[in-house]
Design a protein around this motif. Sequence first.
Motif, PDB file in Angstrom:
ATOM      1  N   PHE A 174       0.825  -1.208   0.000  1.00 38.96           N
ATOM      2  CA  PHE A 174       0.000   0.000   0.000  1.00 38.96           C
ATOM      3  C   PHE A 174       0.858   1.257   0.000  1.00 38.96           C
ATOM      4  N   LEU A 175       1.957   1.261   0.750  1.00 35.64           N
ATOM      5  CA  LEU A 175       2.838   2.422   0.765  1.00 35.64           C
ATOM      6  C   LEU A 175       3.456   2.671  -0.607  1.00 35.64           C
ATOM      7  N   TYR A 176       3.757   1.606  -1.328  1.00 34.16           N
ATOM      8  CA  TYR A 176       4.379   1.729  -2.654  1.00 34.16           C
ATOM      9  C   TYR A 176       3.355   1.805  -3.784  1.00 34.16           C
ATOM     10  N   ASN A 177       2.080   1.838  -3.453  1.00 33.34           N
ATOM     11  CA  ASN A 177       1.022   1.864  -4.467  1.00 33.34           C
ATOM     12  C   ASN A 177       1.105   0.676  -5.422  1.00 33.34           C
ATOM     13  N   THR A 178       1.405  -0.472  -4.847  1.00 35.42           N
ATOM     14  CA  THR A 178       1.414  -1.716  -5.611  1.00 35.42           C
ATOM     15  C   THR A 178       0.460  -2.728  -4.981  1.00 35.42           C
ATOM     16  N   SER A 179      -0.639  -2.222  -4.433  1.00 32.36           N
ATOM     17  CA  SER A 179      -1.594  -3.097  -3.752  1.00 32.36           C
ATOM     18  C   SER A 179      -2.282  -4.060  -4.707  1.00 32.36           C
ATOM     19  N   GLY A 180      -2.429  -3.663  -5.964  1.00 34.55           N
ATOM     20  CA  GLY A 180      -3.181  -4.466  -6.924  1.00 34.55           C
ATOM     21  C   GLY A 180      -4.665  -4.150  -6.942  1.00 34.55           C
ATOM     22  N   LEU A 181      -5.106  -3.213  -6.091  1.00 34.70           N
ATOM     23  CA  LEU A 181      -6.519  -2.846  -6.103  1.00 34.70           C
ATOM     24  C   LEU A 181      -6.862  -2.111  -7.398  1.00 34.70           C
ATOM     25  N   GLU A 182      -8.087  -2.254  -7.818  1.00 37.61           N
ATOM     26  CA  GLU A 182      -8.559  -1.538  -8.998  1.00 37.61           C
ATOM     27  C   GLU A 182      -8.452  -0.035  -8.768  1.00 37.61           C
ATOM     28  N   ASN A 183      -8.363   0.713  -9.871  1.00 37.93           N
ATOM     29  CA  ASN A 183      -8.248   2.166  -9.772  1.00 37.93           C
ATOM     30  C   ASN A 183      -9.050   2.797 -10.902  1.00 37.93           C
ATOM     31  N   PRO A 184     -10.373   2.756 -10.812  1.00 47.40           N
ATOM     32  CA  PRO A 184     -11.209   3.246 -11.912  1.00 47.40           C
ATOM     33  C   PRO A 184     -11.025   4.734 -12.159  1.00 47.40           C
ATOM     34  N   ALA A 185     -10.988   5.097 -13.431  1.00 51.90           N
ATOM     35  CA  ALA A 185     -10.831   6.502 -13.795  1.00 51.90           C
ATOM     36  C   ALA A 185     -12.100   7.274 -13.456  1.00 51.90           C
ATOM     37  N   LEU A 186     -11.906   8.524 -13.059  1.00 54.27           N
ATOM     38  CA  LEU A 186     -13.047   9.389 -12.786  1.00 54.27           C
ATOM     39  C   LEU A 186     -13.598   9.932 -14.105  1.00 54.27           C
ATOM     40  N   ALA A 187     -14.897   9.869 -14.268  1.00 48.49           N
ATOM     41  CA  ALA A 187     -15.530  10.411 -15.462  1.00 48.49           C
ATOM     42  C   ALA A 187     -15.638  11.925 -15.337  1.00 48.49           C
ATOM     43  N   GLY A 188     -15.967  12.593 -16.458  1.00 45.07           N
ATOM     44  CA  GLY A 188     -16.122  14.035 -16.438  1.00 45.07           C
ATOM     45  C   GLY A 188     -17.225  14.472 -15.493  1.00 45.07           C
ATOM     46  N   ASP A 189     -18.325  13.774 -15.495  1.00 42.68           N
ATOM     47  CA  ASP A 189     -19.418  14.055 -14.572  1.00 42.68           C
ATOM     48  C   ASP A 189     -19.374  13.029 -13.444  1.00 42.68           C
ATOM     49  N   PRO A 190     -19.531  13.465 -12.194  1.00 40.00           N
ATOM     50  CA  PRO A 190     -19.493  12.509 -11.084  1.00 40.00           C
ATOM     51  C   PRO A 190     -20.510  11.382 -11.254  1.00 40.00           C
ATOM     52  N   ASP A 191     -20.011  10.173 -11.228  1.00 36.05           N
ATOM     53  CA  ASP A 191     -20.848   8.984 -11.368  1.00 36.05           C
ATOM     54  C   ASP A 191     -20.976   8.348  -9.990  1.00 36.05           C
ATOM     55  N   PRO A 192     -22.170   8.293  -9.418  1.00 38.65           N
ATOM     56  CA  PRO A 192     -22.316   7.756  -8.061  1.00 38.65           C
ATOM     57  C   PRO A 192     -21.901   6.296  -7.940  1.00 38.65           C
ATOM     58  N   ASP A 193     -21.802   5.591  -9.072  1.00 39.40           N
ATOM     59  CA  ASP A 193     -21.386   4.193  -9.026  1.00 39.40           C
ATOM     60  C   ASP A 193     -19.876   4.026  -9.175  1.00 39.40           C
ATOM     61  N   ASN A 194     -19.169   5.111  -9.497  1.00 42.22           N
ATOM     62  CA  ASN A 194     -17.720   5.051  -9.624  1.00 42.22           C
ATOM     63  C   ASN A 194     -17.097   5.016  -8.228  1.00 42.22           C
ATOM     64  N   LYS A 195     -16.213   4.070  -7.969  1.00 41.63           N
ATOM     65  CA  LYS A 195     -15.690   3.902  -6.617  1.00 41.63           C
ATOM     66  C   LYS A 195     -14.812   5.064  -6.180  1.00 41.63           C
ATOM     67  N   ASN A 196     -14.070   5.658  -7.111  1.00 40.74           N
ATOM     68  CA  ASN A 196     -13.283   6.826  -6.739  1.00 40.74           C
ATOM     69  C   ASN A 196     -14.173   8.023  -6.423  1.00 40.74           C
ATOM     70  N   THR A 197     -15.289   8.140  -7.133  1.00 39.94           N
ATOM     71  CA  THR A 197     -16.248   9.200  -6.818  1.00 39.94           C
ATOM     72  C   THR A 197     -16.816   9.005  -5.422  1.00 39.94           C
ATOM     73  N   ARG A 198     -17.166   7.761  -5.092  1.00 39.36           N
ATOM     74  CA  ARG A 198     -17.722   7.481  -3.767  1.00 39.36           C
ATOM     75  C   ARG A 198     -16.686   7.770  -2.672  1.00 39.36           C
ATOM     76  N   LEU A 199     -15.413   7.476  -2.967  1.00 37.47           N
ATOM     77  CA  LEU A 199     -14.359   7.757  -2.005  1.00 37.47           C
ATOM     78  C   LEU A 199     -14.183   9.265  -1.832  1.00 37.47           C
ATOM     79  N   SER A 200     -14.258  10.011  -2.930  1.00 40.24           N
ATOM     80  CA  SER A 200     -14.026  11.452  -2.883  1.00 40.24           C
ATOM     81  C   SER A 200     -15.204  12.228  -2.311  1.00 40.24           C
ATOM     82  N   LEU A 201     -16.409  11.815  -2.634  1.00 41.22           N
ATOM     83  CA  LEU A 201     -17.578  12.620  -2.313  1.00 41.22           C
ATOM     84  C   LEU A 201     -18.565  11.958  -1.353  1.00 41.22           C
ATOM     85  N   GLY A 202     -18.338  10.708  -1.012  1.00 41.04           N
ATOM     86  CA  GLY A 202     -19.278   9.985  -0.160  1.00 41.04           C
ATOM     87  C   GLY A 202     -19.126  10.308   1.310  1.00 41.04           C
TER      88      GLY A 202
END
Length: 264
Positions: A116-144
Amino acid sequence: RVVEVSGNRQAFYPVAESGETTVAPAALGAAAAWAEAHNSAALLVLHRGVVQLERYWQGINADSLFTGRAMTRSLIPPLVAIAMEEGAIGDLDDPVGHYISEWRDDPRGQISIRNFLYNTSGLENPALAGDPDPDNKNTRLSLGGDARSAALAFDLENEPGDFFALSNANAQVLGAVLESATGESYEDYLNSRLWAPMGAGPAYLYMDSPGGMPVVYCCFRATPHDWLRYGAALLNDGRVSERQLWPKGWVREMTTPSATYALY
């Protein structure tokens, strides 16, 4: 929504008098010109414990709370080192499932703290869309409203250690590890072990919800003076005044290139 990291403000570094800088004035002028041309908000130069140059732009001044954006995540590794020194965390190669109960019987729980410290966890990293998508996991992390649950919702997509991806979720999981391992909130641990002992003043973390968990991967708001204090602490490998804030040699560990991606 913010939570204060109160600190314990101490006197700032002395400022060199005109004509008494230990860095060539021409070099300082060139640095300031470059910073201004590249849309900087602040530039402070410290050499041998004395401030050589202090310039501000864009309405910022020495007392402004300035967001460190992704520099925020650089606060995490020293806290991990302190937690190891105190015995709350055993080792960098410990599986995070030792500390995160939700992943105790999950394959993701076998990913190491080092990954995790080296950012080699292997977890998915979905790209953020132009409009916030409530189903996008990074959006949920940022705005939830639940940063811990949002970070723990990321699925395992690659073999841990084999794939580099700079990820907000990686940092947030480490924040969850620190909270679970130490039994303290992230903001309290940061304040008592690092920020206040460093002599920094009040600063702010963004919260996912009132009384919830702070966002640990971005946007810590502190003054330019206090960001410089932290940079100086890193330069001195954690030595501030007469106190060693984290184990000696840790900055060398932090700056050792990743075997997976040598630029990190």
